[in-house]
Design a protein around this motif. Structure first.
Motif, short mmCIF file in Angstrom:
data_model
loop_
_atom_site.label_atom_id
_atom_site.label_comp_id
_atom_site.label_asym_id
_atom_site.label_seq_id
_atom_site.Cartn_x
_atom_site.Cartn_y
_atom_site.Cartn_z
N UNK A 23 -8.61 -7.67 -10.97
CA UNK A 23 -9.91 -7.30 -10.42
C UNK A 23 -9.76 -6.65 -9.04
N UNK A 24 -8.94 -7.25 -8.17
CA UNK A 24 -8.77 -6.69 -6.81
C UNK A 24 -8.18 -5.29 -6.87
N UNK A 25 -7.23 -5.07 -7.75
CA UNK A 25 -6.63 -3.74 -7.87
C UNK A 25 -7.65 -2.73 -8.39
N UNK A 26 -8.42 -3.11 -9.38
CA UNK A 26 -9.46 -2.22 -9.91
C UNK A 26 -10.51 -1.94 -8.84
N UNK A 27 -10.89 -2.96 -8.09
CA UNK A 27 -11.88 -2.76 -7.03
C UNK A 27 -11.32 -1.89 -5.91
N UNK A 28 -10.05 -2.07 -5.57
CA UNK A 28 -9.42 -1.25 -4.53
C UNK A 28 -9.41 0.22 -4.95
N UNK A 29 -9.26 0.46 -6.23
CA UNK A 29 -9.21 1.84 -6.71
C UNK A 29 -10.60 2.44 -6.88
N UNK B 36 -16.35 -0.09 -6.65
CA UNK B 36 -17.63 -0.65 -7.06
C UNK B 36 -17.37 -1.85 -7.96
N UNK B 37 -18.10 -2.93 -7.75
CA UNK B 37 -17.90 -4.13 -8.56
C UNK B 37 -18.13 -3.90 -10.06
N UNK B 38 -19.13 -3.11 -10.40
CA UNK B 38 -19.43 -2.88 -11.82
C UNK B 38 -18.28 -2.15 -12.51
N UNK B 39 -17.75 -1.13 -11.86
CA UNK B 39 -16.63 -0.40 -12.45
C UNK B 39 -15.38 -1.27 -12.52
N UNK B 40 -15.16 -2.08 -11.49
CA UNK B 40 -14.02 -3.00 -11.49
C UNK B 40 -14.16 -4.01 -12.63
N UNK B 41 -15.38 -4.48 -12.87
CA UNK B 41 -15.62 -5.41 -13.99
C UNK B 41 -15.29 -4.75 -15.33
N UNK C 156 -22.99 10.61 -13.97
CA UNK C 156 -23.79 9.61 -13.28
C UNK C 156 -23.88 9.90 -11.78
N UNK C 157 -24.88 9.32 -11.18
CA UNK C 157 -25.03 9.33 -9.73
C UNK C 157 -24.91 7.88 -9.29
N UNK C 158 -23.92 7.55 -8.44
CA UNK C 158 -23.72 6.16 -8.05
C UNK C 158 -24.87 5.61 -7.21
N UNK C 159 -25.17 4.37 -7.43
CA UNK C 159 -26.21 3.69 -6.65
C UNK C 159 -25.51 2.86 -5.58
N UNK C 160 -25.22 3.50 -4.45
CA UNK C 160 -24.46 2.83 -3.40
C UNK C 160 -25.13 1.55 -2.92
N UNK C 161 -26.45 1.58 -2.84
CA UNK C 161 -27.14 0.39 -2.35
C UNK C 161 -26.95 -0.80 -3.30
N UNK C 162 -27.02 -0.54 -4.59
CA UNK C 162 -26.84 -1.62 -5.57
C UNK C 162 -25.41 -2.13 -5.54
N UNK C 163 -24.45 -1.24 -5.40
CA UNK C 163 -23.04 -1.66 -5.35
C UNK C 163 -22.78 -2.50 -4.11
N UNK C 164 -23.37 -2.14 -3.00
CA UNK C 164 -23.17 -2.90 -1.76
C UNK C 164 -23.79 -4.28 -1.86
N UNK C 165 -24.93 -4.38 -2.52
CA UNK C 165 -25.59 -5.68 -2.65
C UNK C 165 -24.80 -6.63 -3.55
N UNK C 166 -24.13 -6.08 -4.56
CA UNK C 166 -23.40 -6.91 -5.51
C UNK C 166 -21.96 -7.19 -5.10
#
Length: 157
Positions: free
Chosen positions: A16-22, A25-30, A77-87
């Protein structure tokens, strides 16, 4: 089934940490996390050692992150930065996390593998398919960029 659960418990944080580092966004890392362990379950690969298993999981994670950006869905897609930051989970050091997020992906990956996963440059080269000299150069550039970004953060405070 017990073996599969043990592998997930052992390597879940790393994948998970490696996917998130790359992907940052938490959703993409998931999504990548699920794909990696689904591939592990489907292939049921046999490994000579735990280090080989760990390297395989890192390699599959990096490959899946790269293919994530190549997908047609990602291009539309257009990323939703606000949603990614909240999660997103709260980072231990917000300034460092901010500086890391501003690095290009190729530098974030080598920094993550070197400092968070404790791989040396030759091992990172094997995992990423690059030459060791390229990895060393990327680490040097990434450190310089991080230093500049962290100084910038200090002067803005």
């Amino acid at each position: 089934m017990e073996q599969f659960e043990r592998v997930i418990r052992t390597y879940a944080d790393m994948v998970y940490r490696l996917a998130y580092a790359h992907l940052r966004t938490p959703a993409d890392a998931d999504d990548v996390f699920q794909d990696v362990f689904l591939k592990y379950a489907e292939k049921s690969p046999a490994f000579a050692s735990e280090e080989h298993r760990r390297a395989w999981l890192i390699r599959v994670t990096l490959n899946r992150c790269r293919s994530h950006y190549r997908s047609n869905w990602w291009k539309r897609i257009v990323p939703l930065d606000e949603a990614a930051q909240a999660a997103a989970p709260a980072p231990a050091d917000p300034e460092l996390d901010e500086a890391l997020s501003r690095l290009p992906a190729k530098y974030r990956i080598v920094i993550h593998l070197h400092y968070f996963e404790n791989y040396d440059t030759s091992e990172i080269a094997d995992l990423t398919g690059q030459r060791p000299s390229t990895v060393r150069a990327q680490l040097t550039r990434a450190r310089q960029m991080l230093g500049s970004l962290l100084k910038e953060c200090d002067t803005n405070v």
